[in-house]
Design a protein around this motif. Sequence first.
Motif, PDB file in Angstrom:
ATOM      1  N   MET A  99      -1.041  -5.840 -16.805  1.00 39.26           N
ATOM      2  CA  MET A  99      -0.228  -6.230 -15.522  1.00 39.26           C
ATOM      3  C   MET A  99      -0.937  -7.029 -14.392  1.00 39.26           C
ATOM      4  N   LYS A 100      -0.398  -8.063 -13.910  1.00 33.31           N
ATOM      5  CA  LYS A 100      -1.214  -8.722 -12.629  1.00 33.31           C
ATOM      6  C   LYS A 100      -0.708  -8.019 -11.647  1.00 33.31           C
ATOM      7  N   TYR A 101      -1.862  -8.155 -10.662  1.00 32.88           N
ATOM      8  CA  TYR A 101      -1.713  -7.373  -9.267  1.00 32.88           C
ATOM      9  C   TYR A 101      -0.626  -8.055  -8.373  1.00 32.88           C
ATOM     10  N   ARG A 102      -0.033  -9.102  -8.630  1.00 31.95           N
ATOM     11  CA  ARG A 102       1.178  -9.728  -8.102  1.00 31.95           C
ATOM     12  C   ARG A 102       2.150  -8.984  -8.211  1.00 31.95           C
ATOM     13  N   THR A 103       2.286  -8.759  -9.538  1.00 30.68           N
ATOM     14  CA  THR A 103       3.440  -8.142 -10.279  1.00 30.68           C
ATOM     15  C   THR A 103       3.572  -6.637  -9.757  1.00 30.68           C
ATOM     16  N   VAL A 104       2.443  -5.939  -9.731  1.00 31.71           N
ATOM     17  CA  VAL A 104       2.430  -4.513  -9.325  1.00 31.71           C
ATOM     18  C   VAL A 104       2.858  -4.522  -7.794  1.00 31.71           C
ATOM     19  N   ILE A 105       2.330  -5.292  -6.970  1.00 30.22           N
ATOM     20  CA  ILE A 105       2.713  -5.252  -5.511  1.00 30.22           C
ATOM     21  C   ILE A 105       4.414  -5.588  -5.365  1.00 30.22           C
ATOM     22  N   MET A 106       4.764  -6.522  -6.116  1.00 33.89           N
ATOM     23  CA  MET A 106       6.241  -6.653  -6.555  1.00 33.89           C
ATOM     24  C   MET A 106       6.994  -5.760  -6.694  1.00 33.89           C
ATOM     25  N   TYR A 107       6.858  -4.813  -7.649  1.00 37.66           N
ATOM     26  CA  TYR A 107       7.185  -3.552  -8.091  1.00 37.66           C
ATOM     27  C   TYR A 107       7.322  -2.496  -7.010  1.00 37.66           C
ATOM     28  N   VAL A 108       5.941  -2.458  -6.253  1.00 35.41           N
ATOM     29  CA  VAL A 108       5.897  -1.222  -5.144  1.00 35.41           C
ATOM     30  C   VAL A 108       6.825  -1.746  -3.903  1.00 35.41           C
ATOM     31  N   GLU A 109       7.016  -3.246  -3.612  1.00 33.62           N
ATOM     32  CA  GLU A 109       7.880  -3.666  -2.472  1.00 33.62           C
ATOM     33  C   GLU A 109       9.175  -3.164  -2.703  1.00 33.62           C
ATOM     34  N   ILE A 110       9.640  -3.249  -3.870  1.00 37.26           N
ATOM     35  CA  ILE A 110      11.193  -3.256  -4.616  1.00 37.26           C
ATOM     36  C   ILE A 110      11.193  -1.468  -4.239  1.00 37.26           C
ATOM     37  N   GLY A 111      10.470  -0.703  -4.869  1.00 38.72           N
ATOM     38  CA  GLY A 111      10.518   0.709  -4.673  1.00 38.72           C
ATOM     39  C   GLY A 111      10.696   1.336  -3.155  1.00 38.72           C
ATOM     40  N   CYS A 112       9.678   0.797  -2.450  1.00 39.12           N
ATOM     41  CA  CYS A 112       9.536   0.942  -1.042  1.00 39.12           C
ATOM     42  C   CYS A 112      10.915   0.453  -0.131  1.00 39.12           C
ATOM     43  N   PHE A 113      11.414  -0.491  -0.721  1.00 38.59           N
ATOM     44  CA  PHE A 113      12.660  -1.036   0.071  1.00 38.59           C
ATOM     45  C   PHE A 113      13.627  -0.114  -0.339  1.00 38.59           C
ATOM     46  N   VAL A 114      14.004   0.205  -1.678  1.00 36.76           N
ATOM     47  CA  VAL A 114      14.894   1.077  -2.159  1.00 36.76           C
ATOM     48  C   VAL A 114      15.091   2.480  -1.496  1.00 36.76           C
ATOM     49  N   CYS A 115      13.541   3.026  -1.151  1.00 33.94           N
ATOM     50  CA  CYS A 115      13.300   4.098  -0.454  1.00 33.94           C
ATOM     51  C   CYS A 115      13.888   3.982   1.079  1.00 33.94           C
ATOM     52  N   CYS A 116      13.306   3.066   1.692  1.00 31.65           N
ATOM     53  CA  CYS A 116      13.652   2.993   3.073  1.00 31.65           C
ATOM     54  C   CYS A 116      15.209   2.560   3.211  1.00 31.65           C
ATOM     55  N   LEU A 117      15.727   2.039   2.261  1.00 28.17           N
ATOM     56  CA  LEU A 117      17.254   1.794   2.300  1.00 28.17           C
ATOM     57  C   LEU A 117      18.108   3.094   2.294  1.00 28.17           C
TER      58      LEU A 117
END
Length: 257
Positions: free
Chosen positions: A1-19
């Motif tokens: 898995m590419k680094y950009r894809t991993v960062i994208m999933y991390v951002e989505i998870g953090c956004f849901v957590c903060c929301l």
Amino acid sequence: MKYRTVIMYVEIGCFVCCLCGWILVSSTLPTEYWTFSEVGSIVLTTSNYYSNLWRDCISDTTGVSDCKDYPSMLALPVFLHACRALAVCAVITGFFGGVLTLIGMKCTKIGGTEIINARVTFSGGVTYLVSGFCGMILYSWWANRVISEFVDPNFRAQKFELGAAVFVGWGGSILLICGGTVLTFFSAKEGLKSSSQRKERRPVSYATARTRRTYMPVLSPSRVALMPPLYHAGARSHMSRVTTTRTGPTFSRDTFV
């Protein structure tokens, strides 16, 4: 898995957590159960007193309940005004943190380039951190006030206990702080690192010409320097190739005879 894809999933998870954390913090503002007290005056009738930042309420076992807003804003203590300000700041900064994060995430592709998206996401993460810390200070300060009054033997007024809204607010604040920290860390590695690399000075190359006021640098014997065309008055311009060689002793023809 590419680094950009991993960062994208991390951002989505953090956004849901903060929301989720922001929703929990916002839900505590209209909730009356910040403090709770139960008084049993009669065997069959029990009165429940509960309050929040805006009003006092009372209910009994017969199902009758009544709430009353605080009569005067200027007559309220400074502690209550500070708690209200922290609550409003937590909700507002959490909202703007969600907007900035939604714009800067890699999956939305709204911000522009990768560096701009990373910096916008970094701003959203910092805003989420401010919201989480405001909420944590608010609920911790409120809990400390209630507990200190409850355990104080000299406090003669009615004593209260912590309500459910305080625990819900603690959970939301923890989600905001955790999600904002991870979001800030990964976005700073990409957005701020690229800006620091740009500030590094690159070696500058200089071209020198053989004129009366300039001097040629000393070159090694194996280097060859290509010079720009020289212009002389009344002469034709031409490219000059300058080579430097080692100078040795000169011999005449009679030496070898």
